[in-house]
Every structure is written in structure tokens, then in C-alpha cells.
Design an enzyme around this catalytic site. Structure first.
Site, PDB file in Angstrom:
ATOM      1  N   ARG A  59       2.298  42.691  -2.994  1.00 55.71           N
ATOM      2  CA  ARG A  59       1.831  43.626  -4.098  1.00 55.71           C
ATOM      3  C   ARG A  59       0.881  44.929  -3.750  1.00 55.71           C
ATOM      4  NH1 ARG A  59       1.721  38.237  -5.297  1.00 55.71           N
ATOM      5  NH2 ARG A  59      -0.579  37.816  -4.486  1.00 55.71           N
ATOM      6  N   GLU A  96      -6.720  32.739   1.567  1.00 59.86           N
ATOM      7  CA  GLU A  96      -7.229  31.717   1.076  1.00 59.86           C
ATOM      8  C   GLU A  96      -6.562  30.339   0.684  1.00 59.86           C
ATOM      9  OE1 GLU A  96      -7.816  32.749  -3.135  1.00 59.86           O
ATOM     10  OE2 GLU A  96      -9.318  31.364  -3.760  1.00 59.86           O
TER      11      GLU A  96
HETATM   12  P1  AMP Z   1      -7.436  37.251   1.413  1.00 57.42           P
HETATM   13  O1  AMP Z   1      -6.940  37.477   2.888  1.00 57.42           O
HETATM   14  O2  AMP Z   1      -8.228  36.040   1.737  1.00 57.42           O
HETATM   15  O3  AMP Z   1      -8.554  38.436   1.359  1.00 57.42           O
HETATM   16  O4  AMP Z   1      -6.572  37.367   0.500  1.00 57.42           O
HETATM   17  C1  AMP Z   1      -5.875  38.563   0.066  1.00 57.42           C
HETATM   18  C2  AMP Z   1      -4.380  38.560  -0.242  1.00 57.42           C
HETATM   19  O5  AMP Z   1      -3.878  37.209  -0.633  1.00 57.42           O
HETATM   20  C3  AMP Z   1      -3.892  39.617  -1.098  1.00 57.42           C
HETATM   21  O6  AMP Z   1      -2.439  40.105  -0.447  1.00 57.42           O
HETATM   22  C4  AMP Z   1      -3.458  38.644  -2.414  1.00 57.42           C
HETATM   23  O7  AMP Z   1      -2.453  39.474  -2.917  1.00 57.42           O
HETATM   24  C5  AMP Z   1      -3.401  37.381  -2.203  1.00 57.42           C
HETATM   25  N1  AMP Z   1      -4.318  36.563  -2.925  1.00 57.42           N
HETATM   26  C6  AMP Z   1      -5.328  35.722  -2.454  1.00 57.42           C
HETATM   27  N2  AMP Z   1      -5.916  35.074  -3.260  1.00 57.42           N
HETATM   28  C7  AMP Z   1      -5.563  35.364  -4.439  1.00 57.42           C
HETATM   29  C8  AMP Z   1      -5.659  34.894  -5.855  1.00 57.42           C
HETATM   30  N3  AMP Z   1      -6.833  33.944  -6.180  1.00 57.42           N
HETATM   31  N4  AMP Z   1      -4.969  35.478  -6.753  1.00 57.42           N
HETATM   32  C9  AMP Z   1      -3.852  36.426  -6.497  1.00 57.42           C
HETATM   33  N5  AMP Z   1      -3.442  36.832  -5.310  1.00 57.42           N
HETATM   34  C10 AMP Z   1      -4.591  36.211  -4.073  1.00 57.42           C
END
Ligand code: AMP
Length: 174
Positions: A59, A96
């Protein structure tokens, strides 16, 4: 126009149980909301002579090139392993909901270039800190990182000491 957060749709239990997925497609489908999001994502960096915007698959590929055009800069993709055709460098990270790695072309950034990082959302901060590692390995100078949505309760920005973090929508708790 309604505030940008009205265009983010919560989808519970996607891609797995317990995750509330922040769906940005309603925002993308609205002309004014999309334009406003791109404008605000680019806003902190005007007049800073940004060379390159780095976007994260997938995205970050939607907003990254639009922000790059707004800043008169180029765009560099970071991709999942095995997708980029030329010589790459790699960094692994925790999501996550799982673990993965990201790659960037080894010649994508030259030392001293001014770089802005873009993704749709920061959750734990693992993804963007992997991107930071890739950019810094190539000698890029990170001016900041901008996100449409920040899940503040996961404290992702704590994983990026020294990086200016901007987010348009802050979610305090689920
Ligand atoms: P993080 O590495 O945990 O900061 O996760 C960020 C990445 O995972 C981004 O590329 C987001 O598009 C995706 N992502 C993580 N959690 C979500 C969520 N709750 N909703 C949408 N996208 C998420």
C-alpha cells in the site's frame, strides 16, 4: 469534506482473528479525500529538496509515487523477497501479524540522497524500521517518515529513534 478518518473502514478479524484491519480503499475511492491525503503526506517536506520517496509494498506503492510527484522527487520501491529483478539488499522485520523480509535494489539510493519514507500505516514499526535499515545501508539521509494511519497503542514510533514521524490519523486504542 468529512475528516480523513471517516474514510478508513475497520474490518475485524482480517487477515486473521484478533486483527482489526484498517481498510483505506474508501479513502482511495473518494477524489477529495485522496487528494487531501496526498497533500498532507507531502506537506512536511516541501522546500527540503527531497531526492527520493521510498514506499513499502504494497500500500506504500499507492501513496508513495503520488507523494513523490508532489515533492518533485523520484520513487524507490521496497518489495517482498524475490520480486525485484536486479541485485538487492535485504532486511527482515516483524509484522503485527507475522514476520517477513523486504528488499531494495542495491543501486536504488546513492549516498547523501535525501529520502522520505511512506507507508499507509504504522503499527509496531517493524516494517518501517527494516526500510530505514535498507536506506541507511545505502547511505541515504532520512528526512522523515509519513503515514496515513498510526496505531498509537502499538508504539511503533519508539522503534525509530531519531526519525521524524508524521501521521495524518492517530488511533489511540482499540
Ligand atoms: P508494522 O510493521 O507492525 O508497523 O506494520 C505496518 C505494515 O503492516 C504496513 O505496511 C501496514 O500496511 C500493515 N498493517 C499492519 N497492521 C495493520 C492493520 N491493523 N491494518 C492495516 N494494515 C496493517
Amino acid at each position: 469534506m468529512a475528516s480523513l478518518d471517516a474514510f478508513i473502514r475497520d474490518v475485524p478479524d482480517f487477515p486473521k482473528k484478533g486483527i482489526i484491519f484498517k481498510d483505506i480503499t474508501p479513502l482511495l475511492a473518494d477524489t477529495d479525500a485522496l487528494k487531501e491525503a496526498v497533500r498532507l503526506l507531502a506537506q512536511p517536506y516541501h522546500d527540503l529538496e527531497v531526492d527520493v520517496v521510498v514506499g513499502v509494498e504494497s500500500r506504500g506503492f499507492i501513496f508513495g509515487p503520488a507523494v513523490a510527484c508532489a515533492l518533485d522527487a523520484g520513487f524507490v520501491p521496497t518489495r517482498k523477497p524475490g520480486k525485484l529483478p536486479a541485485k538487492t539488499i535485504s532486511a527482515s522485520y516483524e509484522l503485527e501479524y507475522g514476520t517477513d523480509a523486504l528488499e531494495m535494489h542495491a543501486d536504488a539510493i546513492t549516498p547523501g540522497q535525501k529520502v522520505v519514507l511512506i507507508d499507509d500505516l504504522i503499527a509496531t514499526g517493524g516494517t518501517i524500521s527494516a526500510v530505514r535499515q535498507l536506506v541507511e545501508q545505502l547511505g541515504g539521509d532520512i528526512l522523515g517518515a509519513s503515514f496515513l494511519v498510526e496505531l498509537c497503542f502499538l508504539s511503533g514510533r519508539d522503534k525509530l529513534p531519531g526519525v521524524d514521524i508524521h501521521s495524518l490519523i492517530q488511533i489511540q486504542g482499540e
